[in-house]
Design a protein around this motif. Structure first.
Motif, PDB file in Angstrom:
ATOM      1  N   ASN A 116       0.806  -1.223   0.000  1.00  0.00           N
ATOM      2  CA  ASN A 116       0.000   0.000   0.000  1.00  0.00           C
ATOM      3  C   ASN A 116       0.836   1.268   0.000  1.00  0.00           C
ATOM      4  OD1 ASN A 116      -2.277  -1.567   0.060  1.00  0.00           O
ATOM      5  ND2 ASN A 116      -2.732  -1.238   2.225  1.00  0.00           N
ATOM      6  N   ALA A 117       2.057   1.183   0.519  1.00  0.00           N
ATOM      7  CA  ALA A 117       2.909   2.367   0.589  1.00  0.00           C
ATOM      8  C   ALA A 117       3.104   3.004  -0.776  1.00  0.00           C
ATOM      9  CB  ALA A 117       4.258   2.003   1.195  1.00  0.00           C
ATOM     10  N   THR A 118       3.119   2.179  -1.837  1.00  0.00           N
ATOM     11  CA  THR A 118       3.263   2.693  -3.201  1.00  0.00           C
ATOM     12  C   THR A 118       1.941   2.698  -3.944  1.00  0.00           C
ATOM     13  OG1 THR A 118       5.520   1.845  -3.308  1.00  0.00           O
ATOM     14  CG2 THR A 118       4.468   2.387  -5.408  1.00  0.00           C
ATOM     15  N   LEU A 119       1.094   1.699  -3.674  1.00  0.00           N
ATOM     16  CA  LEU A 119      -0.159   1.568  -4.409  1.00  0.00           C
ATOM     17  C   LEU A 119      -1.064   2.776  -4.212  1.00  0.00           C
ATOM     18  CD1 LEU A 119      -1.907  -0.337  -6.181  1.00  0.00           C
ATOM     19  CD2 LEU A 119      -2.859  -1.256  -4.043  1.00  0.00           C
ATOM     20  N   TYR A 120      -1.125   3.282  -3.004  1.00  0.00           N
ATOM     21  CA  TYR A 120      -1.970   4.443  -2.702  1.00  0.00           C
ATOM     22  C   TYR A 120      -1.108   5.692  -2.655  1.00  0.00           C
ATOM     23  CZ  TYR A 120      -5.642   1.116  -1.627  1.00  0.00           C
ATOM     24  OH  TYR A 120      -6.587   0.122  -1.722  1.00  0.00           O
ATOM     25  N   GLU A 121      -1.412   6.628  -3.517  1.00  0.00           N
ATOM     26  CA  GLU A 121      -0.584   7.827  -3.628  1.00  0.00           C
ATOM     27  C   GLU A 121      -0.759   8.765  -2.447  1.00  0.00           C
ATOM     28  OE1 GLU A 121      -1.486   9.612  -7.351  1.00  0.00           O
ATOM     29  OE2 GLU A 121      -0.578   8.017  -8.558  1.00  0.00           O
ATOM     30  N   LYS A 122      -1.945   8.758  -1.845  1.00  0.00           N
ATOM     31  CA  LYS A 122      -2.212   9.667  -0.737  1.00  0.00           C
ATOM     32  C   LYS A 122      -2.570   8.877   0.518  1.00  0.00           C
ATOM     33  CE  LYS A 122      -3.808  13.537  -3.610  1.00  0.00           C
ATOM     34  NZ  LYS A 122      -4.920  14.482  -3.888  1.00  0.00           N
ATOM     35  N   HIS A 123      -1.783   9.079   1.542  1.00  0.00           N
ATOM     36  CA  HIS A 123      -2.042   8.480   2.850  1.00  0.00           C
ATOM     37  C   HIS A 123      -2.090   9.602   3.886  1.00  0.00           C
ATOM     38  CE1 HIS A 123      -0.440   4.613   1.146  1.00  0.00           C
ATOM     39  NE2 HIS A 123      -1.353   4.127   1.938  1.00  0.00           N
ATOM     40  N   ASN A 124      -2.728   9.303   4.995  1.00  0.00           N
ATOM     41  CA  ASN A 124      -2.664  10.214   6.133  1.00  0.00           C
ATOM     42  C   ASN A 124      -1.519   9.837   7.063  1.00  0.00           C
ATOM     43  OD1 ASN A 124      -4.958  11.692   5.324  1.00  0.00           O
ATOM     44  ND2 ASN A 124      -6.320  10.190   6.256  1.00  0.00           N
ATOM     45  N   PHE A 125      -0.687   8.908   6.623  1.00  0.00           N
ATOM     46  CA  PHE A 125       0.441   8.465   7.427  1.00  0.00           C
ATOM     47  C   PHE A 125       1.514   7.910   6.509  1.00  0.00           C
ATOM     48  CE2 PHE A 125      -2.580   4.988   7.013  1.00  0.00           C
ATOM     49  CZ  PHE A 125      -1.796   3.948   6.577  1.00  0.00           C
ATOM     50  N   ASN A 126       2.715   7.788   7.048  1.00  0.00           N
ATOM     51  CA  ASN A 126       3.822   7.122   6.367  1.00  0.00           C
ATOM     52  C   ASN A 126       4.128   5.879   7.191  1.00  0.00           C
ATOM     53  OD1 ASN A 126       6.683   6.312   6.027  1.00  0.00           O
ATOM     54  ND2 ASN A 126       6.781   8.035   4.622  1.00  0.00           N
ATOM     55  N   PHE A 127       3.853   4.712   6.628  1.00  0.00           N
ATOM     56  CA  PHE A 127       3.892   3.499   7.442  1.00  0.00           C
ATOM     57  C   PHE A 127       5.255   3.275   8.087  1.00  0.00           C
ATOM     58  CE2 PHE A 127       4.364  -1.005   8.281  1.00  0.00           C
ATOM     59  CZ  PHE A 127       3.212  -1.255   8.996  1.00  0.00           C
ATOM     60  N   ILE A 128       6.318   3.355   7.310  1.00  0.00           N
ATOM     61  CA  ILE A 128       7.650   3.072   7.857  1.00  0.00           C
ATOM     62  C   ILE A 128       8.031   4.091   8.920  1.00  0.00           C
ATOM     63  CG2 ILE A 128      10.114   3.014   7.280  1.00  0.00           C
ATOM     64  CD1 ILE A 128       9.401   1.611   4.706  1.00  0.00           C
ATOM     65  N   ARG A 129       7.597   5.331   8.747  1.00  0.00           N
ATOM     66  CA  ARG A 129       7.910   6.373   9.736  1.00  0.00           C
ATOM     67  C   ARG A 129       7.038   6.255  10.985  1.00  0.00           C
ATOM     68  NH1 ARG A 129       5.749  11.788   7.784  1.00  0.00           N
ATOM     69  NH2 ARG A 129       3.858  10.850   8.697  1.00  0.00           N
ATOM     70  N   ASP A 130       5.765   5.940  10.798  1.00  0.00           N
ATOM     71  CA  ASP A 130       4.793   6.072  11.889  1.00  0.00           C
ATOM     72  C   ASP A 130       4.504   4.795  12.661  1.00  0.00           C
ATOM     73  OD1 ASP A 130       4.499   8.759  11.278  1.00  0.00           O
ATOM     74  OD2 ASP A 130       2.865   8.404   9.861  1.00  0.00           O
ATOM     75  N   ILE A 131       4.926   3.649  12.149  1.00  0.00           N
ATOM     76  CA  ILE A 131       4.741   2.389  12.867  1.00  0.00           C
ATOM     77  C   ILE A 131       6.110   1.788  13.185  1.00  0.00           C
ATOM     78  CG2 ILE A 131       3.897   0.015  12.731  1.00  0.00           C
ATOM     79  CD1 ILE A 131       1.657   1.977  13.151  1.00  0.00           C
TER      80      ILE A 131
END
Length: 338
Positions: A116-131
């Motif tokens: 999903n990190a690449t598949l979805y262009e817009k997130h309300n979070f950055n997975f690697i940074r925030d988890i």
């Protein structure tokens, strides 16, 4: 931090011997670390929420319940499973990102997070940074199967048939963005074949159409396909993971014919960033203890998986590597979310 002499007169502070001054200063500086260690030693003191960003009864949910029971027994407080499906895992994940970083909200992390990190262009979070990574738990190998009437019986025969019939062979997978779908795209790229990937709402729907000979083949977890394979209702031609499946050791991996090909669903645990390292380490120790336990090892084997032990850094590297790998596939195949 304010100087420890804040409540002393200047004259009194000056009269302190240097050794005493340094000793007291060091003790004051150590207080935060002592406090963190004390919190980790007593953690948890209340129930812990385990967020599964998928619906109940799927692989992530099954594994979460196995792990949740183990942690509840070992840490003497309930680890309560909470399913938060939606937006291909993004809704549940965002709930954990926004939770307090205190160890009382944990996330079941799996392959879709890296995709999903690449598949979805817009997130309300950055997975690697925030988890923050806590620990891996298991890998779930996947298989490519075909209908018994399909001419090919091996991966080389399948590739040869697909090249002789470009665009005419179809493979069913779960929805766009799942590990099986992107693995299908990786297979197309590395094998140099033009086959149609047909995304279904879920793996069972694809298998149902395969059993009815509506499609030529399917990609799914060994857990999903094992009964149909054993019954002879479908023919396995390759395991997508780097190593053979313990449930189907006679079936070769795709990588034995396409060097470098590997894809497997993996599952682990994460927490909100800034969660104290002492709590992360405590959870990591207990999860690795589970992976060494014969009962848990047996349950993982029943599910067709293999354990994924290691440190938080090991799991973090896996997530980062997988994010980079699938990002390249998504961009190369121009995959867009549904």
């Amino acid at each position: 931090m304010k100087p420890f002499v804040v409540n002393m007169s200047r004259e009194t502070a000056v009269k302190l011997p240097r050794r005493t001054f340094l000793h007291l200063a060091a003790g004051a500086a150590a207080l935060p670390a002592v406090s963190r260690m004390a919190r980790a030693q007593t953690y948890p003191t209340r129930p812990v929420r385990v967020i599964v960003p998928f619906a109940a009864a799927g692989p992530n949910d099954i594994i979460a319940r196995v792990l949740g029971q183990w942690l509840s027994e070992r840490l003497a407080h309930p680890f309560i499973i909470e399913n938060r499906p939606g937006a291909a895992s993004n809704l549940g994940t965002e709930a954990v990102v926004n939770a307090a970083p205190d160890g009382y909200t944990v996330l079941i992390v799996s392959s879709p997070h890296a995709i999903n990190a690449t598949l979805y262009e817009k997130h309300n979070f950055n997975f690697i940074r925030d988890i923050a990574p806590v620990a891996g738990f298991m890998r779930l190998p996947e298989a490519i199967v075909v209908h018994p009437s399909f001419p090919a019986k091996t991966i080389p025969e399948f590739i040869a048939y697909a090249k002789a019939n470009p665009g005419k062979v179809n493979i069913g997978t779960p929805a766009i963005g799942t590990s099986q779908y992107v693995a299908g795209e990786l297979f197309k790229i590395m094998a140099g074949v033009n086959i149609a990937l047909i995304p279904y709402r879920g793996g069972p729907q694809a298998v149902s159409d395969l059993l009815g000979a509506q499609i030529h083949g399917a990609m799914g977890t060994v857990l999903l396909l094992i009964e149909q394979i054993r019954a002879g209702a479908v023919r396995p031609i390759g395991i997508t993971s780097a190593t053979r499946s313990e449930l189907l050791p006679e079936i070769p991996t795709v990588g034995e014919f396409i060097p470098g090909f590997a894809s497997a669903n993996w599952i682990g645990v994460g927490v909100p960033r800034n969660t104290p390292a002492e709590i992360i380490d405590k959870l990591n120790v207990q999860i690795n203890a589970a992976l060494a336990n014969p009962r848990i090892k047996g349950r993982i084997a029943e599910l067709g998986g293999t354990g994924l032990p290691g440190s938080p850094a090991d799991f973090g590297k896996l997530v980062a590597d997988e994010t980079e790998k699938w990002g390249k596939v998504i961009r190369a195949a121009n995959i867009k979310p549904e």
